[in-house]
Design a protein around this motif. Structure first.
Motif, mmCIF file in Angstrom:
data_model
loop_
_atom_site.group_PDB
_atom_site.id
_atom_site.type_symbol
_atom_site.label_atom_id
_atom_site.label_comp_id
_atom_site.label_asym_id
_atom_site.label_seq_id
_atom_site.Cartn_x
_atom_site.Cartn_y
_atom_site.Cartn_z
ATOM 1 N N ASN A 108 -63.549 -69.388 72.670
ATOM 2 C CA ASN A 108 -63.180 -67.997 72.912
ATOM 3 C C ASN A 108 -63.029 -67.174 71.633
ATOM 4 O OD1 ASN A 108 -63.346 -68.107 75.717
ATOM 5 N ND2 ASN A 108 -61.365 -69.112 75.826
ATOM 6 N N VAL A 109 -63.627 -67.636 70.561
ATOM 7 C CA VAL A 109 -63.706 -66.812 69.345
ATOM 8 C C VAL A 109 -64.425 -65.522 69.749
ATOM 9 C CG1 VAL A 109 -64.817 -66.643 67.079
ATOM 10 C CG2 VAL A 109 -63.825 -68.817 67.814
ATOM 11 N N PRO A 110 -63.827 -64.342 69.465
ATOM 12 C CA PRO A 110 -64.505 -63.103 69.883
ATOM 13 C C PRO A 110 -65.913 -62.999 69.290
ATOM 14 C CG PRO A 110 -62.270 -62.648 69.116
ATOM 15 C CD PRO A 110 -62.543 -64.091 68.802
ATOM 16 N N ALA A 111 -66.831 -62.469 70.090
ATOM 17 C CA ALA A 111 -68.232 -62.345 69.657
ATOM 18 C C ALA A 111 -68.342 -61.550 68.354
ATOM 19 C CB ALA A 111 -69.043 -61.670 70.760
ATOM 20 N N GLU A 112 -67.508 -60.504 68.208
ATOM 21 C CA GLU A 112 -67.569 -59.663 66.986
ATOM 22 C C GLU A 112 -67.150 -60.472 65.764
ATOM 23 O OE1 GLU A 112 -65.321 -58.779 69.622
ATOM 24 O OE2 GLU A 112 -67.093 -57.966 70.641
ATOM 25 N N THR A 113 -66.156 -61.345 65.952
ATOM 26 C CA THR A 113 -65.689 -62.187 64.839
ATOM 27 C C THR A 113 -66.826 -63.101 64.389
ATOM 28 O OG1 THR A 113 -63.510 -62.211 65.861
ATOM 29 C CG2 THR A 113 -63.923 -63.885 64.189
ATOM 30 N N ALA A 114 -67.474 -63.721 65.375
ATOM 31 C CA ALA A 114 -68.568 -64.642 65.059
ATOM 32 C C ALA A 114 -69.699 -63.894 64.354
ATOM 33 C CB ALA A 114 -69.073 -65.305 66.337
ATOM 34 N N ALA A 115 -70.025 -62.696 64.858
ATOM 35 C CA ALA A 115 -71.130 -61.927 64.268
ATOM 36 C C ALA A 115 -70.785 -61.533 62.834
ATOM 37 C CB ALA A 115 -71.390 -60.681 65.111
ATOM 38 N N PHE A 116 -69.532 -61.125 62.607
ATOM 39 C CA PHE A 116 -69.107 -60.710 61.265
ATOM 40 C C PHE A 116 -69.230 -61.880 60.282
ATOM 41 C CE2 PHE A 116 -66.051 -59.964 57.899
ATOM 42 C CZ PHE A 116 -66.302 -58.646 57.558
ATOM 43 N N VAL A 117 -68.729 -63.025 60.702
ATOM 44 C CA VAL A 117 -68.768 -64.210 59.827
ATOM 45 C C VAL A 117 -70.221 -64.615 59.579
ATOM 46 C CG1 VAL A 117 -68.171 -66.666 59.676
ATOM 47 C CG2 VAL A 117 -66.455 -65.007 60.443
ATOM 48 N N ALA A 118 -71.026 -64.613 60.668
ATOM 49 C CA ALA A 118 -72.420 -65.060 60.556
ATOM 50 C C ALA A 118 -73.248 -64.155 59.647
ATOM 51 C CB ALA A 118 -73.055 -65.130 61.938
ATOM 52 N N SER A 119 -72.800 -62.893 59.467
ATOM 53 C CA SER A 119 -73.543 -61.989 58.581
ATOM 54 C C SER A 119 -73.269 -62.320 57.106
ATOM 55 C CB SER A 119 -73.172 -60.532 58.879
ATOM 56 O OG SER A 119 -71.842 -60.288 58.465
ATOM 57 N N ARG A 120 -72.264 -63.168 56.841
ATOM 58 C CA ARG A 120 -71.889 -63.464 55.451
ATOM 59 C C ARG A 120 -72.109 -64.905 55.023
ATOM 60 N NH1 ARG A 120 -67.907 -59.492 53.432
ATOM 61 N NH2 ARG A 120 -68.385 -57.658 54.684
ATOM 62 N N ASP B 181 -59.339 -59.044 62.106
ATOM 63 C CA ASP B 181 -58.998 -58.559 60.757
ATOM 64 C C ASP B 181 -60.200 -58.770 59.825
ATOM 65 O OD1 ASP B 181 -58.071 -58.292 58.148
ATOM 66 O OD2 ASP B 181 -56.096 -59.157 58.597
ATOM 67 N N THR B 182 -61.009 -57.732 59.669
ATOM 68 C CA THR B 182 -62.267 -57.927 58.931
ATOM 69 C C THR B 182 -62.048 -58.193 57.437
ATOM 70 O OG1 THR B 182 -62.485 -55.532 58.913
ATOM 71 C CG2 THR B 182 -63.837 -56.707 60.510
ATOM 72 N N GLU B 183 -60.949 -57.693 56.889
ATOM 73 C CA GLU B 183 -60.688 -57.998 55.466
ATOM 74 C C GLU B 183 -60.411 -59.478 55.283
ATOM 75 O OE1 GLU B 183 -57.696 -55.627 53.453
ATOM 76 O OE2 GLU B 183 -58.702 -53.818 54.195
ATOM 77 N N ALA B 184 -59.551 -60.001 56.151
ATOM 78 C CA ALA B 184 -59.213 -61.434 56.071
ATOM 79 C C ALA B 184 -60.448 -62.283 56.367
ATOM 80 C CB ALA B 184 -58.088 -61.758 57.049
ATOM 81 N N LEU B 185 -61.248 -61.849 57.343
ATOM 82 C CA LEU B 185 -62.459 -62.602 57.692
ATOM 83 C C LEU B 185 -63.456 -62.605 56.525
ATOM 84 C CD1 LEU B 185 -63.136 -61.491 61.388
ATOM 85 C CD2 LEU B 185 -62.588 -63.814 60.618
ATOM 86 N N ALA B 186 -63.538 -61.461 55.829
ATOM 87 C CA ALA B 186 -64.472 -61.370 54.693
ATOM 88 C C ALA B 186 -64.027 -62.319 53.574
ATOM 89 C CB ALA B 186 -64.533 -59.929 54.182
ATOM 90 N N ARG B 187 -62.705 -62.363 53.301
ATOM 91 C CA ARG B 187 -62.197 -63.284 52.265
ATOM 92 C C ARG B 187 -62.469 -64.729 52.668
ATOM 93 N NH1 ARG B 187 -57.874 -59.719 51.938
ATOM 94 N NH2 ARG B 187 -56.655 -61.009 53.373
ATOM 95 N N PHE B 188 -62.222 -65.011 53.946
ATOM 96 C CA PHE B 188 -62.437 -66.371 54.483
ATOM 97 C C PHE B 188 -63.915 -66.760 54.341
ATOM 98 C CE2 PHE B 188 -63.838 -68.450 58.550
ATOM 99 C CZ PHE B 188 -63.251 -69.695 58.371
ATOM 100 N N ALA B 189 -64.802 -65.887 54.803
ATOM 101 C CA ALA B 189 -66.242 -66.197 54.736
ATOM 102 C C ALA B 189 -66.671 -66.405 53.286
ATOM 103 C CB ALA B 189 -67.051 -65.083 55.397
ATOM 104 N N GLY B 190 -66.092 -65.600 52.391
ATOM 105 C CA GLY B 190 -66.448 -65.697 50.978
ATOM 106 C C GLY B 190 -65.986 -67.000 50.336
#
Ligand code: AMP
Length: 353
Positions: A79-91, A59-68
């Protein structure tokens, strides 16, 4: 190096199990807030974190709020999905980094990495097809490359024919075949690397498993001084090789001649380090939070001898008796007792011998 997250800042944790819970408790003691992100409503970490997000890891919206909302983010399961980690790491700063996650969530990449450092692993063979499985020689453990834990996703095989059958039973997914190691016992080393490259390691415990689940960790272990030195070398090499920030564990097989063979790396705090909560001034949980927050590492010295015993399933049912058995009781707040479920642990400490 970025500036440290000061008290009052927020550490995000991807994953909401007991490790997130104990990380949050340690962060609170340092005046730091935690925000736990998990896709399960009954996450033990939610109960003690300052804030939580219940959402899918995709859920990229929730991940963006979380990272923010976080000053730095870590993860408590590999086992955190690689895409999740990459998305968070970009923020926001993700510690440990994405590469540590990618390598440790795939047993083949992990073994290749360990071997590339010149460290010993069991002999291994990539098994992608039944033809590969037919090449397995001698007693081996066939393991799925991804998503295995506590003996799940693995099978002991004695012959190539058994390896082919086991490969099919495991669903024909990419596997690794490791030669069976006739070890004397299992040990681990829990170490930390700070954002300044500093290194600190706990005394390596002796680990005993039951039904493939850790049963007991004991310090001091029977490792010789030379083997303990080697364990430190292994941990340091892996920490530097991954440019790691945070606590990690290296599971080891101790050969009958004292040789250390690396089984696997856990890019997180580890069950075999839970004794540090009562036998060290700075536990593995505090150490991890310190590293992730960019603080200097704490002192990993052990002030006591310790035995940690896991409470699996029904073993946690009699919490009244467990409260009176002379140990320090830790329960994870899981509502339902299920067979094989890690419900808590007990630490017994005695003056250092
Ligand atoms: P793992 O999930 O790889 O940590 O494996 C779980 C447990 O299975 C280990 O703690 C060992 O007791 C056993 N095991 C795994 N791989 C091997 C091996 N190559 N040789 C002997 N025992 C193994």
């Amino acid at each position: 190096m970025s500036s440290p997250v000061p008290p009052g800042g927020t550490i995000g944790i991807l994953g909401g199990g007991q490790l997130a819970r104990m990380l949050s408790l340690s962060a609170a003691r340092l005046g730091l807030k935690t925000h736990v992100y998990c896709d399960k409503a009954e996450a033990p970490g939610f109960e003690v974190a300052t804030a939580h997000t219940l959402a899918a890891y995709t859920d990229t919206e929730a991940l963006a709020r979380f990272a923010g909302a976080c000053d730095a983010v870590t993860y408590e399961f590999e086992n955190v999905p690689a895409e999740t980690a990459a998305f968070v790491a970009s923020r926001v700063a993700l510690r440990p980094n994405e590469r540590a996650l990618a390598l440790t969530q795939d047993r083949l990449l992990e073994k290749n990495f360990i071997a590339s450092l010149g460290l010993k692993t069991p002999q291994f063979l990539a098994v992608a097809t039944a033809e590969d499985a037919a090449q397995v020689q001698g007693p081996s453990v066939l393991k799925t490359r991804r998503f295995g834990y506590d003996g799940k996703g693995q099978a002991m095989v004695a012959t190539a024919a058994e390896a082919v059958t086991a490969f099919e039973k495991l669903g024909g997914v990419p596997c690794i075949a490791e030669r069976f190691v006739d070890f004397a016992y299992e040990a681990s080393i829990i170490a930390a690397r700070g954002s300044d490259g500093s290194f600190a390691a706990y005394d390596p415990p002796h680990n005993v498993h039951r039904n493939h689940i850790l049963h007991r960790s004991t310090v001091p272990s029977p490792l010789s001084a030379e083997a303990a030195e080697n364990a430190l070398h292994i941990a340091r090499s892996i920490g530097e090789g991954l440019d790691y920030i945070g606590v990690f564990a290296v599971e080891l097989f101790v050969g009958k001649d004292g040789t250390l063979i690396v089984n696997e790396i856990a890019p997180r705090v580890h069950n075999s380090g839970h004794w540090t909560m009562d036998a060290c001034l700075v536990s593995q949980f505090e150490q991890h939070i310190r590293a992730v927050a960019g603080w200097t590492l704490g002192n990993p010295a052990r002030h006591s001898d310790a035995v940690m015993q896991n409470l699996i399933g029904e073993e946690a049912a009699d919490w009244q008796a467990l409260s009176q058995n002379g140990g320090a009781l830790h329960l994870y707040g899981k509502r339902d007792i299920r067979p094989g479920r890690k419900m808590g642990h007990v630490n017994w400490i005695t003056p250092k011998g």
